[in-house]
Design an enzyme around this catalytic site. Structure first.
Site, short mmCIF file in Angstrom:
data_model
loop_
_atom_site.label_atom_id
_atom_site.label_comp_id
_atom_site.label_asym_id
_atom_site.label_seq_id
_atom_site.Cartn_x
_atom_site.Cartn_y
_atom_site.Cartn_z
N ASP A 73 0.67 -1.28 0.13
CA ASP A 73 -0.02 0.18 -0.05
C ASP A 73 0.86 1.23 -0.24
OD1 ASP A 73 -2.77 -0.74 0.15
OD2 ASP A 73 -2.18 -1.93 2.14
N ARG A 81 3.98 2.99 3.01
CA ARG A 81 4.87 2.02 3.85
C ARG A 81 6.49 2.39 3.77
NH1 ARG A 81 0.23 1.32 6.07
NH2 ARG A 81 -1.09 -0.08 5.07
N ARG A 142 -7.16 10.58 1.26
CA ARG A 142 -6.80 9.51 0.37
C ARG A 142 -7.51 9.44 -1.10
NH1 ARG A 142 -7.66 4.17 3.57
NH2 ARG A 142 -6.60 3.26 1.53
N LYS A 172 -9.52 0.71 -5.90
CA LYS A 172 -9.98 0.31 -4.45
C LYS A 172 -10.87 1.36 -4.12
CE LYS A 172 -6.18 1.26 -1.72
NZ LYS A 172 -4.82 0.83 -0.76
N HIS A 173 -12.05 1.24 -3.43
CA HIS A 173 -12.69 -0.08 -2.89
C HIS A 173 -13.79 -0.38 -3.34
CE1 HIS A 173 -9.70 1.67 0.21
NE2 HIS A 173 -9.43 0.39 0.50
N HIS A 185 -11.62 -1.10 9.34
CA HIS A 185 -10.64 -2.07 10.03
C HIS A 185 -11.27 -2.22 11.57
CE1 HIS A 185 -8.32 0.11 7.08
NE2 HIS A 185 -7.36 -0.85 7.42
N ASP A 257 -10.19 -7.19 0.34
CA ASP A 257 -9.43 -6.36 1.16
C ASP A 257 -9.07 -7.32 2.47
OD1 ASP A 257 -8.04 -4.54 2.49
OD2 ASP A 257 -10.01 -3.05 2.59
#
Length: 365
Positions: A73, A81, A142, A172-173, A185, A257
């Protein structure tokens, strides 16, 4: 497919997270027993560019018959990351505010160059969710923009550019996470729009991504009672198969996901969710925590589901074929070449021209 062959193939439907900065022996054992489709890197797997390049090289070569996806990601902003000396990108909302397709293309080309330098082959971007709910903290900046047309235009440009540079993209998504107010999450977000609204708004960027031949599309862990009164989108054949595959005509790889997210795990075991996701039409499943017992249990569940006729073998074979076609498109022999290292590698990262693009984007923050 014989039982033994099935056992050696189902792992190709798994993209696995792991702990540490080298491939753990448990993951290597899992790959030998079941096969493996790919790995996903998180901050816990990353030390410096040389280590990342060596890790990606080892991961790609883990399966001798078909290279693994080495995925990440890396969106920019708060979802990134890879930190310095990689270029640190502003959030994607800056591109939306700029409205500049050429800037989006320059960004995507630079992003692809850095990923390619260390051997990453699949990036879970762009976010194609539309920020129609300003209270949506999980998507927020985002998202590329607040309108379907802007997200479609910029998202399509990013996909075409990244993929032209050899990096597989992921929209996505699906079918849209932009108009939610809770974080998948932690819990299952509710989307109460009728199908007509989804077709007019949420589906627009995904149609543009499909037109751009996006390699993969990721499903959303959201609940849309107008489309399926029983299952979240990632586990719903009505949403994955009938809408994305049949109505929108998407022929690439559909990835769930992370099945360990609470939106799914609060109501399903990871093993049960894996079977339902593949049955619904997903071609790969993300299981990210690095718990290899959980990953093995999910693969065992797929084997048993086929043996018990709860999951059609033809569905597994279709998923495997889609994965193979995508890998043949993006994972060329160069994936297996020894990576650059040291000064040669670092000269490819954080270049002045890339930082200039990031600075230009940041003016629209």
């Amino acid at each position: 497919m014989s039982p033994s062959a099935l056992r050696r193939q189902v792992g190709h439907l798994l993209i696995a997270g792991f702990n540490g900065q080298q491939l753990p022996v448990e993951l290597v054992t899992l790959a030998r027993e079941f096969g493996l489709g790919g790995v996903i890197l998180f901050a816990r797997n990353i030390a410096d560019p040389d280590q990342v390049a060596e890790l990606c090289f080892d991961a790609a070569r883990l399966m001798p018959d078909l290279p693994l996806w080495v995925s990440v990601d890396q969106e920019g902003g708060r979802v990134a990351r890879l930190k310095a000396p990689f270029t640190e990108w502003p959030p994607m909302a800056t591109l939306g505010r700029s409205g500049d397709v050429r800037l989006a293309e320059r960004f995507a080309r630079a992003m692809a160059a850095e990923l390619k330098a260390v051997g990453i082959t699949l990036d879970y971007m762009p976010v194609l969710d539309i920020l129609t709910n300003p209270k949506n903290a999980v998507i927020g900046d985002r998202a590329l923009a607040e309108t379907a047309e802007d997200v479609a235009r910029l998202g399509g440009a990013i996909i075409r550019t990244m993929q032209a540079e050899g990096i597989a993209a992921c929209g996505k998504h699906f079918p849209g996470h932009g108009d939610t107010s809770t974080d998948s999450h932690h819990e299952l977000p509710l989307v109460e729009h009728p199908i007509e609204r989804l077709r007019q708004v949420e589906f627009v960027p995904f149609r543009a991504a499909i037109e751009a031949q996006v390699a993969t599309i990721m499903t959303a862990h959201v609940f849309l009672p107008a489309l399926d009164e029983h299952r979240p989108a990632s586990l719903s054949a009505g949403i994955v198969q009938r809408l994305l595959r049949e109505e929108l005509g998407y022929q690439g790889v559909i990835i769930s996901d992370d099945l360990e997210m609470k939106a799914i795990a609060n109501d399903y075991t990871v093993a049960a969710a894996g079977v339902l996701a593949i049955e619904a039409g997903c071609d790969a499943m993300l299981i990210c925590s690095g718990d290899h017992d959980t990953q093995a249990a999910a693969l065992e569940a797929l084997v048993h589901a086929v043996e018990d006729d709860r999951l059609r073998l033809s569905r597994v074979e279709d998923a495997l074929a889609r994965q193979r076609r995508a890998k043949e498109r993006f994972l060329a022999a160069s994936v297996l070449a020894r990576p650059h290292s040291g000064r040669t590698l670092r000269e490819r990262l954080g270049r002045d021209e890339y930082r200039a693009i990031a600075d230009e984007m940041a003016r629209f923050a």
